[in-house]
Design a protein around this motif. Structure first.
Motif, PDB file in Angstrom:
ATOM      1  N   MET A   1       0.849  -1.195   0.000  1.00 20.37           N
ATOM      2  CA  MET A   1       0.000   0.000   0.000  1.00 20.37           C
ATOM      3  C   MET A   1       0.883   1.244   0.000  1.00 20.37           C
ATOM      4  O   MET A   1       1.826   1.357   0.799  1.00 20.37           O
ATOM      5  N   GLY A   2       0.606   2.169  -0.892  1.00 19.50           N
ATOM      6  CA  GLY A   2       1.372   3.407  -0.946  1.00 19.50           C
ATOM      7  C   GLY A   2       0.924   4.394   0.115  1.00 19.50           C
ATOM      8  O   GLY A   2      -0.135   4.237   0.734  1.00 19.50           O
ATOM      9  N   GLU A   3       1.749   5.409   0.328  1.00 17.49           N
ATOM     10  CA  GLU A   3       1.421   6.471   1.271  1.00 17.49           C
ATOM     11  C   GLU A   3       1.709   7.820   0.640  1.00 17.49           C
ATOM     12  O   GLU A   3       2.836   8.095   0.242  1.00 17.49           O
ATOM     13  N   LEU A   4       0.669   8.624   0.530  1.00 14.86           N
ATOM     14  CA  LEU A   4       0.790   9.999   0.065  1.00 14.86           C
ATOM     15  C   LEU A   4       0.743  10.884   1.308  1.00 14.86           C
ATOM     16  O   LEU A   4      -0.306  11.005   1.958  1.00 14.86           O
ATOM     17  N   ARG A   5       1.877  11.470   1.674  1.00 17.12           N
ATOM     18  CA  ARG A   5       1.979  12.243   2.905  1.00 17.12           C
ATOM     19  C   ARG A   5       2.058  13.731   2.579  1.00 17.12           C
ATOM     20  O   ARG A   5       2.877  14.147   1.764  1.00 17.12           O
ATOM     21  N   MET A   6       1.211  14.506   3.232  1.00 20.01           N
ATOM     22  CA  MET A   6       1.142  15.941   3.001  1.00 20.01           C
ATOM     23  C   MET A   6       1.440  16.670   4.304  1.00 20.01           C
ATOM     24  O   MET A   6       0.813  16.387   5.334  1.00 20.01           O
ATOM     25  N   TYR A   7       2.377  17.606   4.241  1.00 18.09           N
ATOM     26  CA  TYR A   7       2.810  18.335   5.432  1.00 18.09           C
ATOM     27  C   TYR A   7       2.603  19.839   5.239  1.00 18.09           C
ATOM     28  O   TYR A   7       2.971  20.388   4.195  1.00 18.09           O
ATOM     29  N   ALA A   8       2.046  20.478   6.253  1.00 11.85           N
ATOM     30  CA  ALA A   8       1.903  21.931   6.231  1.00 11.85           C
ATOM     31  C   ALA A   8       3.153  22.550   6.850  1.00 11.85           C
ATOM     32  O   ALA A   8       3.292  22.600   8.072  1.00 11.85           O
ATOM     33  N   ILE A   9       4.057  22.994   6.001  1.00  9.94           N
ATOM     34  CA  ILE A   9       5.327  23.552   6.463  1.00  9.94           C
ATOM     35  C   ILE A   9       5.924  24.403   5.350  1.00  9.94           C
ATOM     36  O   ILE A   9       5.804  24.054   4.160  1.00  9.94           O
ATOM     37  N   GLY A  10       6.525  25.507   5.707  1.00  8.97           N
ATOM     38  CA  GLY A  10       7.154  26.355   4.701  1.00  8.97           C
ATOM     39  C   GLY A  10       8.265  25.617   3.978  1.00  8.97           C
ATOM     40  O   GLY A  10       9.072  24.926   4.605  1.00  8.97           O
ATOM     41  N   ILE A  11       8.331  25.743   2.677  1.00  3.77           N
ATOM     42  CA  ILE A  11       9.343  25.013   1.911  1.00  3.77           C
ATOM     43  C   ILE A  11      10.749  25.412   2.335  1.00  3.77           C
ATOM     44  O   ILE A  11      11.662  24.568   2.354  1.00  3.77           O
ATOM     45  N   ASP A  12      10.950  26.665   2.715  1.00  3.13           N
ATOM     46  CA  ASP A  12      12.281  27.068   3.181  1.00  3.13           C
ATOM     47  C   ASP A  12      12.635  26.387   4.493  1.00  3.13           C
ATOM     48  O   ASP A  12      13.810  26.106   4.761  1.00  3.13           O
ATOM     49  N   GLU A  13      11.635  26.104   5.332  1.00  4.85           N
ATOM     50  CA  GLU A  13      11.892  25.371   6.572  1.00  4.85           C
ATOM     51  C   GLU A  13      12.335  23.943   6.270  1.00  4.85           C
ATOM     52  O   GLU A  13      13.148  23.373   7.011  1.00  4.85           O
ATOM     53  N   VAL A  14      11.789  23.358   5.208  1.00  2.27           N
ATOM     54  CA  VAL A  14      12.219  22.020   4.805  1.00  2.27           C
ATOM     55  C   VAL A  14      13.655  22.073   4.289  1.00  2.27           C
ATOM     56  O   VAL A  14      14.513  21.278   4.699  1.00  2.27           O
ATOM     57  N   ARG A  15      13.931  22.998   3.409  1.00  3.63           N
ATOM     58  CA  ARG A  15      15.280  23.101   2.841  1.00  3.63           C
ATOM     59  C   ARG A  15      16.320  23.413   3.906  1.00  3.63           C
ATOM     60  O   ARG A  15      17.463  22.965   3.818  1.00  3.63           O
TER      61      ARG A  15
END
Length: 219
Positions: A1-15
Motif C-alpha cells: 500500500m502506498g502512502e501519500l503524505r502531506m505536510y503543512a510547512i514552509g518550503i524554506d523550513e524544509v530546505r
C-alpha cells in the motif's frame, strides 16, 4: 500500500533542514534522538568474535540498532547537507519524515496505491474539479532538496496560495463527488482549507506561511 503524505510547512523550513544552522541542527538532533532512541541490551557473555579481543569486541551494554534504522551518522550527514549513499537513503528518509512530522503545523496521509490515487483524481475531475487544482498539482513544484527520493518515491510541493485555492475548488465540487469517494475528498478539502487558520498560527510563532510539502511512497 502506498502512502501519500502531506505536510503543512514552509518550503524554506524544509530546505533549511539540510546544511542546518547550529540552532536548527540542535532542534533536529533532539527530535531524532527522541524518535529513534534505542534501548541497551542486558549484559551477556561475549560470542566467539568477542573473545578475539578489543578489535572485534562489542560492549555488552551497547545499544542494538535494528537493521535499516537510522544511525547518528545519517542524522549528521543530513544536517550537513552531505551526499547520502544509496544504501542509506531509506534510513535518511525515516529521519526526514520524523522531522517533518514534528515540525509541520499539520499532516494528512492518504493510504492509497498510485492507481487508487489516479482513480480519486479522475473522480474529482468528473465532479468538476478544474485540472489546475488536481492532486498531482499539489506536488508539482521541485522541492530542490539535496536528498534524492527513494526508488518509486516522488517528492514535491505547492505554495500556500495554491493550497487555499485548491481547497476552495475542491469544497465547491463536493456535492457532485460520488458517495464512495466523498469522505476522502471531504477530508482532503478540510485539510487544505485549514491552511488559512494555520497561517495565523505560523505568524504568531514567527514562522513563514505554510506551504504544502508532499512525499508519495508508491509502495
Amino acid at each position: 500500500m502506498g502512502e501519500l503524505r502531506m505536510y503543512a510547512i514552509g518550503i524554506d523550513e524544509v530546505r533549511d533542514m539540510f546544511g542546518a544552522t547550529p540552532a536548527v541542527a540542535g532542534t533536529l538532533r533532539q527530535i531524532a534522538s527522541e524518535v529513534f532512541r534505542t534501548a541497551p541490551e542486558p549484559p551477556r557473555a561475549p560470542g566467539m568474535l568477542g573473545k578475539l579481543g578489543p578489535l572485534f569486541a562489542r560492549a555488552p551494554d551497547a545499544p542494538m540498532v535494528p537493521h535499516g534504522s537510522p544511525l547518528p551518522s545519517d542524522v549528521e550527514n543530513l544536517l550537513a547537507g552531505r551526499f547520502v549513499a544509496p544504501e542509506r537513503l531509506e534510513p535518511a528518509w525515516q529521519v526526514v519524515d520524523a522531522w517533518l512530522a514534528s515540525r509541520s503545523l499539520a499532516r494528512h496521509v492518504l493510504h492509497r496505491t498510485p492507481r487508487e490515487v489516479d482513480q480519486l483524481e479522475f473522480e474529482l475531475t468528473r465532479a468538476g474539479l478544474p485540472s489546475q487544482f488536481g492532486i498531482g498539482k499539489l506536488q508539482a513544484l521541485d522541492a530542490q532538496l539535496p536528498l534524492r527520493p527513494l526508488p518509486g518515491m516522488t517528492v514535491g510541493y505547492c505554495k500556500h496560495a495554491h493550497v487555499l485555492a485548491s481547497g476552495r475548488a475542491l469544497q465547491a465540487v463536493l456535492p457532485e463527488v460520488l458517495p464512495h469517494t466523498r469522505e476522502r475528498a471531504t477530508a482532503l478539502a478540510d485539510f487544505l482549507l485549514s491552511f488559512e487558520t494555520l497561517a495565523g498560527a505560523a505568524r504568531t510563532n514567527g514562522r513563514p506561511l505554510p506551504d504544502l510539502f508532499v512525499t508519495f511512497d508508491q509502495g
